[in-house]
Design a protein around this motif. Structure first.
Motif, PDB file in Angstrom:
ATOM      1  N   GLU A 125      62.605  74.309 118.006  1.00  0.00           N
ATOM      2  CA  GLU A 125      63.975  74.286 117.482  1.00  0.00           C
ATOM      3  C   GLU A 125      63.971  74.070 115.974  1.00  0.00           C
ATOM      4  OE1 GLU A 125      66.055  71.266 119.592  1.00  0.00           O
ATOM      5  OE2 GLU A 125      65.917  72.286 121.536  1.00  0.00           O
ATOM      6  N   THR A 126      63.105  73.187 115.512  1.00  0.00           N
ATOM      7  CA  THR A 126      63.000  72.930 114.070  1.00  0.00           C
ATOM      8  C   THR A 126      62.533  74.180 113.333  1.00  0.00           C
ATOM      9  OG1 THR A 126      62.527  70.589 114.437  1.00  0.00           O
ATOM     10  CG2 THR A 126      61.899  71.516 112.305  1.00  0.00           C
ATOM     11  N   LEU A 127      61.540  74.877 113.882  1.00  0.00           N
ATOM     12  CA  LEU A 127      61.047  76.101 113.254  1.00  0.00           C
ATOM     13  C   LEU A 127      62.148  77.144 113.161  1.00  0.00           C
ATOM     14  CD1 LEU A 127      57.460  76.636 114.739  1.00  0.00           C
ATOM     15  CD2 LEU A 127      58.157  75.337 112.730  1.00  0.00           C
ATOM     16  N   ALA A 128      62.927  77.266 114.222  1.00  0.00           N
ATOM     17  CA  ALA A 128      64.015  78.244 114.220  1.00  0.00           C
ATOM     18  C   ALA A 128      65.018  77.927 113.113  1.00  0.00           C
ATOM     19  CB  ALA A 128      64.694  78.266 115.581  1.00  0.00           C
ATOM     20  N   GLY A 129      65.235  76.651 112.858  1.00  0.00           N
ATOM     21  CA  GLY A 129      66.162  76.260 111.806  1.00  0.00           C
ATOM     22  C   GLY A 129      65.641  76.528 110.411  1.00  0.00           C
ATOM     23  N   LEU A 130      64.324  76.629 110.255  1.00  0.00           N
ATOM     24  CA  LEU A 130      63.748  76.923 108.949  1.00  0.00           C
ATOM     25  C   LEU A 130      63.919  78.383 108.558  1.00  0.00           C
ATOM     26  CD1 LEU A 130      60.401  74.899 109.240  1.00  0.00           C
ATOM     27  CD2 LEU A 130      62.353  74.343 107.784  1.00  0.00           C
ATOM     28  N   GLY A 131      64.055  79.268 109.560  1.00  0.00           N
ATOM     29  CA  GLY A 131      64.184  80.699 109.277  1.00  0.00           C
ATOM     30  C   GLY A 131      62.837  81.294 108.906  1.00  0.00           C
ATOM     31  N   GLU A 132      62.827  82.596 108.668  1.00  0.00           N
ATOM     32  CA  GLU A 132      61.608  83.311 108.283  1.00  0.00           C
ATOM     33  C   GLU A 132      61.817  83.971 106.920  1.00  0.00           C
ATOM     34  OE1 GLU A 132      58.666  83.366 109.372  1.00  0.00           O
ATOM     35  OE2 GLU A 132      58.830  82.475 111.354  1.00  0.00           O
ATOM     36  N   PRO A 133      61.515  83.257 105.826  1.00  0.00           N
ATOM     37  CA  PRO A 133      61.710  83.839 104.501  1.00  0.00           C
ATOM     38  C   PRO A 133      60.807  85.035 104.276  1.00  0.00           C
ATOM     39  CG  PRO A 133      60.461  81.801 104.345  1.00  0.00           C
ATOM     40  CD  PRO A 133      60.930  81.916 105.765  1.00  0.00           C
ATOM     41  N   ALA A 134      61.283  85.986 103.521  1.00  0.00           N
ATOM     42  CA  ALA A 134      60.484  87.179 103.227  1.00  0.00           C
ATOM     43  C   ALA A 134      59.180  86.779 102.554  1.00  0.00           C
ATOM     44  CB  ALA A 134      61.278  88.123 102.328  1.00  0.00           C
ATOM     45  N   GLY A 135      58.076  87.298 103.053  1.00  0.00           N
ATOM     46  CA  GLY A 135      56.777  86.988 102.475  1.00  0.00           C
ATOM     47  C   GLY A 135      56.155  85.698 102.974  1.00  0.00           C
ATOM     48  N   GLY A 136      56.796  85.039 103.935  1.00  0.00           N
ATOM     49  CA  GLY A 136      56.219  83.818 104.494  1.00  0.00           C
ATOM     50  C   GLY A 136      56.743  82.565 103.801  1.00  0.00           C
ATOM     51  N   PRO A 137      56.272  81.374 104.140  1.00  0.00           N
ATOM     52  CA  PRO A 137      55.196  81.158 105.111  1.00  0.00           C
ATOM     53  C   PRO A 137      55.648  81.403 106.542  1.00  0.00           C
ATOM     54  CG  PRO A 137      56.125  79.056 104.475  1.00  0.00           C
ATOM     55  CD  PRO A 137      56.801  80.090 103.614  1.00  0.00           C
ATOM     56  N   HIS A 138      54.699  81.709 107.398  1.00  0.00           N
ATOM     57  CA  HIS A 138      54.997  81.864 108.810  1.00  0.00           C
ATOM     58  C   HIS A 138      54.948  80.477 109.444  1.00  0.00           C
ATOM     59  CE1 HIS A 138      53.871  85.979 107.642  1.00  0.00           C
ATOM     60  NE2 HIS A 138      54.710  86.334 108.597  1.00  0.00           N
ATOM     61  N   TRP A 139      56.113  79.969 109.785  1.00  0.00           N
ATOM     62  CA  TRP A 139      56.232  78.579 110.214  1.00  0.00           C
ATOM     63  C   TRP A 139      55.452  78.289 111.484  1.00  0.00           C
ATOM     64  CZ3 TRP A 139      57.716  76.198 106.182  1.00  0.00           C
ATOM     65  CH2 TRP A 139      58.740  76.681 105.363  1.00  0.00           C
TER      66      TRP A 139
END
Length: 215
Positions: A125-139
């Protein structure tokens, strides 16, 4: 690179390819005599980094064979950690702290299905809240790396396995993370160990994490 997330008093060395001509000690050679070329190269470069880091603390070249649960056997009074992934090998050592753990991973998504086996629902759930910014990092991969560093810092203190689901990791965007132990920890300085603080870095297509337990 790795030194950017390590505190003063911890020496580190790293390489981005396998240095030629590195000779293993007989005690080390025995552990990789029948290993495939990839495993042998990782092991050899990791020991090269470890001896380079130890030299920065004034130690002469010594054998660093795998010990209990495969963890490196360091000289008396030294704690340390070794990591390797594609295109990167590193080691960190210290005589000033109680324990140190480091890990490196490619900044790529985890293979399908792996996240569910190494994480808790709250972590996902925490990872989902961080989102996936372009270019990473891959959470998801960063979470895996943080758990690896936590385990490497935990084991020399507790001398037992720590499962992926026995510590709750919270990653912050500022380059830090925390780990809350969900099982009883060893006593450190008369107090039970309840968690860890760590740091992370994403750079050059790599993710690196570190955990240090101070005296």
């Amino acid at each position: 690179m790795i030194e950017r997330i390590l505190p003063d008093g911890v020496a580190a060395a790293e390489v981005f390819d396998d240095p030629p001509g590195v000779v293993l000690f007989p005690e080390e050679e025995a552990h990789v005599a029948r290993a495939v070329a990839k495993r042998r190269a990782e092991f050899t470069a990791g020991r090269h980094c470890a001896r380079t880091a130890l030299a920065a603390l004034g130690f002469p070249p010594v054998a660093i064979p795998p010990g209990e649960a495969g963890s490196p056997t360091w000289p008396a009074g030294v704690v340390g950690s070794i990591t390797h992934c594609a295109g990167y090998r590193a080691a960190a050592v210290s005589t000033d702290v109680l324990s140190v753990g480091i890990d490196a991973e490619p900044d790529l998504p985890l293979p399908a299905g792996v996240l569910g086996t190494i994480s808790l629902a709250e972590e996902r759930e925490t990872l989902a809240g961080l989102g996936e910014p372009a270019g990473g990092p891959h959470w998801d991969r960063l979470l895996f790396s943080a758990k690896e560093s936590v385990y490497k810092a935990w084991f020399p203190l507790a001398r037992r396995w720590l499962d992926f689901t026995e510590a709750l990791i919270r990653i912050d965007r500022d380059g830090s993370f925390s780990a809350t132990l969900l099982v009883p920890g060893p006593r450190i300085g008369g107090r039970p160990l309840t968690g860890f603080r760590g740091r992370w870095l994403a750079d050059g297509g790599l993710l690196t994490t570190s955990v240090t337990v101070h005296r």
